[in-house]
Motif scaffolding. Structure first.
Motif, mmCIF file in Angstrom:
data_model
loop_
_atom_site.group_PDB
_atom_site.id
_atom_site.type_symbol
_atom_site.label_atom_id
_atom_site.label_comp_id
_atom_site.label_asym_id
_atom_site.label_seq_id
_atom_site.Cartn_x
_atom_site.Cartn_y
_atom_site.Cartn_z
ATOM 1 N N PHE A 1 14.883 -16.751 0.374
ATOM 2 C CA PHE A 1 15.359 -15.582 -0.367
ATOM 3 C C PHE A 1 14.521 -14.353 -0.042
ATOM 4 C CE2 PHE A 1 12.656 -18.204 -3.081
ATOM 5 C CZ PHE A 1 11.741 -17.320 -3.636
ATOM 6 N N VAL A 2 15.229 -13.234 0.177
ATOM 7 C CA VAL A 2 14.608 -11.940 0.494
ATOM 8 C C VAL A 2 15.473 -10.840 -0.127
ATOM 9 C CG1 VAL A 2 13.519 -12.667 2.661
ATOM 10 C CG2 VAL A 2 15.854 -11.814 2.714
ATOM 11 N N THR A 3 14.878 -9.702 -0.456
ATOM 12 C CA THR A 3 13.484 -9.276 -0.412
ATOM 13 C C THR A 3 12.951 -9.282 -1.836
ATOM 14 O OG1 THR A 3 13.779 -7.903 1.559
ATOM 15 C CG2 THR A 3 12.051 -7.273 0.083
ATOM 16 N N ASN A 4 11.669 -9.592 -2.028
ATOM 17 C CA ASN A 4 11.104 -9.756 -3.359
ATOM 18 C C ASN A 4 10.367 -8.510 -3.845
ATOM 19 O OD1 ASN A 4 11.487 -12.793 -4.004
ATOM 20 N ND2 ASN A 4 10.736 -12.772 -1.897
ATOM 21 N N TYR A 5 10.359 -8.350 -5.163
ATOM 22 C CA TYR A 5 9.618 -7.264 -5.799
ATOM 23 C C TYR A 5 8.339 -7.849 -6.401
ATOM 24 C CZ TYR A 5 8.636 -3.183 -8.727
ATOM 25 O OH TYR A 5 8.047 -2.086 -9.305
ATOM 26 N N PRO B 1 7.215 -6.962 -0.033
ATOM 27 C CA PRO B 1 6.723 -5.687 0.493
ATOM 28 C C PRO B 1 5.650 -5.049 -0.381
ATOM 29 C CG PRO B 1 9.110 -5.795 0.629
ATOM 30 C CD PRO B 1 8.673 -6.967 -0.177
ATOM 31 N N ALA B 2 4.583 -4.587 0.273
ATOM 32 C CA ALA B 2 3.543 -3.818 -0.417
ATOM 33 C C ALA B 2 3.805 -2.327 -0.254
ATOM 34 C CB ALA B 2 2.161 -4.181 0.122
ATOM 35 N N GLN B 3 4.225 -1.923 0.940
ATOM 36 C CA GLN B 3 4.549 -0.548 1.342
ATOM 37 C C GLN B 3 3.324 0.323 1.600
ATOM 38 O OE1 GLN B 3 7.277 -0.367 2.467
ATOM 39 N NE2 GLN B 3 8.876 -1.205 1.196
ATOM 40 N N SER B 4 2.241 0.124 0.850
ATOM 41 C CA SER B 4 0.996 0.861 1.097
ATOM 42 C C SER B 4 -0.151 0.117 0.428
ATOM 43 C CB SER B 4 1.088 2.285 0.540
ATOM 44 O OG SER B 4 -0.161 2.956 0.680
ATOM 45 N N GLY B 5 -1.351 0.338 0.950
ATOM 46 C CA GLY B 5 -2.543 -0.237 0.329
ATOM 47 C C GLY B 5 -3.256 0.733 -0.586
ATOM 48 N N SER B 6 -2.673 1.901 -0.785
ATOM 49 C CA SER B 6 -3.308 2.962 -1.571
ATOM 50 C C SER B 6 -2.585 3.169 -2.894
ATOM 51 C CB SER B 6 -3.289 4.285 -0.775
ATOM 52 O OG SER B 6 -3.531 5.393 -1.617
ATOM 53 N N ASP B 7 -3.331 3.131 -3.991
ATOM 54 C CA ASP B 7 -2.727 3.379 -5.307
ATOM 55 C C ASP B 7 -2.140 4.779 -5.396
ATOM 56 O OD1 ASP B 7 -3.218 0.883 -6.352
ATOM 57 O OD2 ASP B 7 -5.109 1.443 -7.318
ATOM 58 N N VAL B 8 -2.800 5.747 -4.761
ATOM 59 C CA VAL B 8 -2.308 7.134 -4.796
ATOM 60 C C VAL B 8 -0.936 7.219 -4.134
ATOM 61 C CG1 VAL B 8 -2.739 9.487 -3.998
ATOM 62 C CG2 VAL B 8 -4.645 8.092 -4.838
ATOM 63 N N VAL B 9 -0.793 6.575 -2.983
ATOM 64 C CA VAL B 9 0.484 6.602 -2.268
ATOM 65 C C VAL B 9 1.538 5.803 -3.032
ATOM 66 C CG1 VAL B 9 1.669 5.958 -0.133
ATOM 67 C CG2 VAL B 9 -0.613 6.968 -0.031
ATOM 68 N N LEU B 10 1.161 4.654 -3.568
ATOM 69 C CA LEU B 10 2.112 3.846 -4.330
ATOM 70 C C LEU B 10 2.661 4.610 -5.529
ATOM 71 C CD1 LEU B 10 0.409 0.323 -4.334
ATOM 72 C CD2 LEU B 10 2.423 1.030 -3.034
#
Length: 469
Positions: free
Chosen positions: A247-251, A276-285
């Protein structure tokens, strides 16, 4: 008259499935499928709006088909899918020779629309309501689906199929057009999903991949009862003939302990999780409006490690999102180093009209910086993927054989030995020397070597002991 249709598909697994549904419906109405647009009297383009490149690819293809339309004015050209829902009249303006524009919620109407065009009623457009055009329930009903129509000939292999369990999305990430092009999040009726899985098994499928924009958020409410993703997996696990369920894609925030325990305890469910993480930065997230912090993502990841220590986890990353600094980007590198994903799909940010990012944020990371970060992050991911794959050298893995690999020499259709490919339960690609008769079989393959994306092995043979009589 038998009409001949050609379909060109770009984009995600949802689009591949949509094309299968459309072709199944058209065949039911007497159409035959041809291999080239030149042979067809109806050419359909199933489109994607997630990235700018995908849209320009379609406009380029439309430009090429224009001469064919001039030579044969009766040839019908249709644009369907997410770009059709997003651009609507813009498509007619940019490509006035297009006859039909159909959003992903109206694909069931395509045979009727084509008939209307041939009957002289002019070009046709059918799209769903916008998110603000009416109450959510009314908007949701305008995004219809006709999933039970299936056509095995349109699948990548006869043994694997996509099964949609959810349409739409309510997460509203600032960079994403999907909530607008595919509408409100809706879970399909679980009994309908199970019935479709049985049909797929009857058609020879051994592996199904459940699809949803945030698939693990799946819920269906009826008569005071709620069916969630865990309950649905338990129901599908009982379908005879289906041997693997992915199953894809997960939140990330919906990757619950209960769901992970189900993945662990249901043997058919693959221990492969695309989160998906999308970014490693809290500011960007926060700018992306992803709804979680890196601390929360890591809490989820550690839960996976604890319950499913042998699971393969993959991810998505966007580089060069609005305001991303070098420090933000370094935090994405750090996250990949920590999580050691099986693989990551890495994309350069491009502005998508109609999204909150396009309205409120400045696309201020230079194109060359985006490209550089893309290459650097990909290099880190590829190194880690190869290191993780190397741990499997010397081990045996079970492979569902898909068929000859892309690199196989297929010039001789009668060749006894050629390179075959398949996937493990954890979705790792495996290549080995074999033959076409092995397609669709589950085989044990001994891993001898690896690359970043592939395990290289040989079929494990059963030792035969000769007994003298």
């Amino acid at each position: 008259m038998t009409h001949r249709v050609y379909i060109h598909t770009v984009g995600c697994q949802m689009n591949v499935l949509d094309s299968e549904m459309v072709i199944a419906d058209l065949k039911r109405h007497g159409y035959t499928v041809v291999d080239t647009p030149q042979e067809a009297d109806c050419v359909l383009y199933n489109t994607c709006s997630v990235r700018e490149h995908a849209e320009e690819k379609i406009y380029s293809a439309l430009g090429k088909i224009r001469e064919s339309k001039k030579a044969n004015p009766d040839k019908l050209i249709g644009v369907m899918g997410c770009m059709a829902q997003k651009d609507q009249e813009i498509i007619f303006k940019r490509a006035p020779y297009v006859d039909m524009v159909v959003g992903p919620g109206q694909l069931h109407a395509i045979p009727e629309l084509l008939t209307k065009i041939r009957d002289g009623e002019g070009r046709q457009m059918a799209v769903s309501l916008g998110r603000k055009d009416d109450k959510q329930a009314v908007v949701a009903r305008s995004h219809e689906t006709f999933d039970p129509l299936r056509d095995p000939s349109m699948r990548p292999t006869p043994f694997q199929a996509y099964l949609r369990i959810q349409i739409g999305c309510d997460k509203f990430c600032t960079y994403c057009v999907v909530p607008n092009t595919r509408g409100p999040e809706q879970g399909r009726v679980p009994q309908q999903i199970v019935s479709e899985a049985r049909l797929l098994a009857e058609q020879g499928c051994r592996e199904i991949t459940l699809l949803g924009q945030t698939v693990n958020s799946y819920k269906y409410n009826a008569d005071g009862e709620t069916t969630d993703m865990t309950s649905l997996l338990e129901m599908l696990h009982e379908v005879d003939g289906i041997e693997r369920i992915k199953f894809v894609t997960n939140y990330p925030k919906d990757m619950t302990e209960r769901l992970l325990i189900a993945v662990r305890d249901l043997p058919k469910v693959s221990p492969y999780l695309h989160v998906p993480a999308q970014s490693g930065s809290d500011v960007v997230l926060k700018r992306m409006k992803r709804g979680y912090t890196i601390a929360e993502y890591m809490e989820m990841f550690e839960r996976i490690e604890h319950i499913l220590p042998d699971a393969a986890v993959s991810s998505d990353f966007i580089v060069g999102f609005c305001g991303e600094t070098e420090e933000d980007f370094q935090q994405s590198i750090d996250l990949i180093e920590r999580c050691r994903f099986k693989n990551s799909f890495i994309f350069q940010y491009s502005v998508r009209p109609g999204t909150k990012a396009s309205e409120r944020l400045q696309d201020d990371v230079p194109r060359e910086v985006k490209a550089d970060r893309n290459h650097r992050l990909l290099d880190v991911q590829n190194r880690i993927a190869k290191e993780e794959n190397a741990k499997l050298v010397g081990q045996d893995v079970q492979v569902l054989v898909e068929g000859p690999s892309k690199k196989a020499d297929q010039s001789d259709p009668d060749a006894m030995v050629l390179q075959m490919t398949g996937r493990t339960h954890c979705d790792r690609i495996v290549v080995f020397d074999g033959n076409r008769r092995q397609a669709g079989q589950m085989l044990d393959v001994h891993v001898d070597d690896v690359s970043s994306h592939t395990l290289i092995g040989r079929v494990k043979t059963v030792d035969v002991v000769s007994i003298g009589l």
